[in-house]
Motif scaffolding. Structure first.
Motif: not given
Lengths: 146, 155
Positions: A76-82
């Motif tokens: 979820k954190r990775k998706e947010g950063a992208i």
């Protein structure tokens, strides 16, 4: 010595903060054996309360709490950063692409005075922002360390 | 930094050892989860103390209040002063345990944590004047209970 005994509140006040007592009350307590005895009992009470050993948790509280904290899923954190990176690229990139031919002249046609005024204004705004940020940081640190 | 304050409140109000662990964890989980709502309008310790106080009182609504017995002094240093202190500690702990839970908390916060009336008001949500008057009443009750228990023991 005045005739009336000070109230129980006054006796406690005398023990905890004599400066807040009326002079008449202090004189009375000093010369009245009953009041002196009652004040002494309050003094023992206050001193003993201060000397009671402080309780300490017999387990590692920090570890116990950390073990219970749920960590947000990595994906979820990775998706947010992208998503944030794509949004920034769109907001900056699309206008830059659309106005690529005219945008250049906005800077080259600018008079030197106007250029310096803009630069100075930006520096002042940035300076004030950093100053405010530093003050806020100091306030928070002071509050936490109190 | 705030653990000592939380321990004072929890030990004073929660009787059962296991419950104390649960409550202490609960307090800090709440602190972690609601940290964003802390607006730095009070000291961090006051805010954490307020959470500890409310959590304990919510738990107390279900269970009986505690009587916290402070750790005993070592037997090998049994000088007269230590013995007297031990006796006084015991009488005082029993006296505090006999007070209503709000009074217990006020006594602990004022006399042991040495917080100001304003800070105690922030933690307990009571007006400053009420904190003062409850403290006066608590001390009076405590003095009377200590004296009567002392006399009973001497008889």
């Amino acid at each position: 010595m005045s005739g009336t005994h000070p109230s129980d509140e006054a006796l406690q006040q005398y023990v905890l903060d004599p400066s807040a007592c009326a002079p008449g009350e202090i004189d009375h307590i000093a010369s009245c054996p009953n009041c002196r005895e009652a004040a002494a009992a309050y003094r023992i009470l206050a001193d003993t309360l201060k000397e009671l050993p402080a309780p300490v948790f017999d387990f590692d509280l920090a570890s116990a709490v950390i073990a219970q904290l749920e960590t947000p899923p990595q994906s979820k954190r990775k998706e947010g950063a992208i998503l944030t990176a794509v949004l920034i690229a769109l907001v900056v990139g699309v206008p830059a692409w659309l106005f690529r031919k005219t945008a250049y002249f906005v800077f080259t046609d600018m008079s030197a005075e106007f250029y310096w005024v803009m630069l100075a204004s930006a520096a002042i705004v940035l300076g004030l922002f950093l100053l405010r940020l530093h003050k806020k940081y100091q306030d928070v640190i002071n509050l936490i360390n109190k | 930094m705030t653990e000592g304050l939380v321990a004072r409140i929890v030990y004073q109000l929660i009787p059962n050892e296991e419950d104390r662990k649960d409550v202490a964890q609960d307090v800090y989980l709440k602190v972690y989860r609601h940290l964003k709502s802390f607006k730095f309008q009070s000291k961090l310790s006051t805010w954490v103390g307020q959470i500890a106080y409310n959590t304990c009182f919510n738990r107390l609504q279900k269970k009986q209040p505690a009587i916290y017995n402070p750790p005993e002094l070592q037997a090998d240093d049994a000088s007269d002063r230590k013995l007297l202190q031990k006796e006084l500690n015991g009488l005082l702990a029993a006296g505090i345990g006999g007070l209503p839970p709000v009074y217990q908390t006020l006594i602990v916060l004022y006399h042991q944590e040495e917080l100001s009336y304003l800070e105690i008001a922030g933690i307990t949500g009571l007006p400053e004047g009420t904190v003062k008057s409850y403290l006066f009443r608590a001390r009076k009750q405590l003095k009377e209970s200590m004296l009567s228990n002392y006399k009973k023991e001497k008889l």
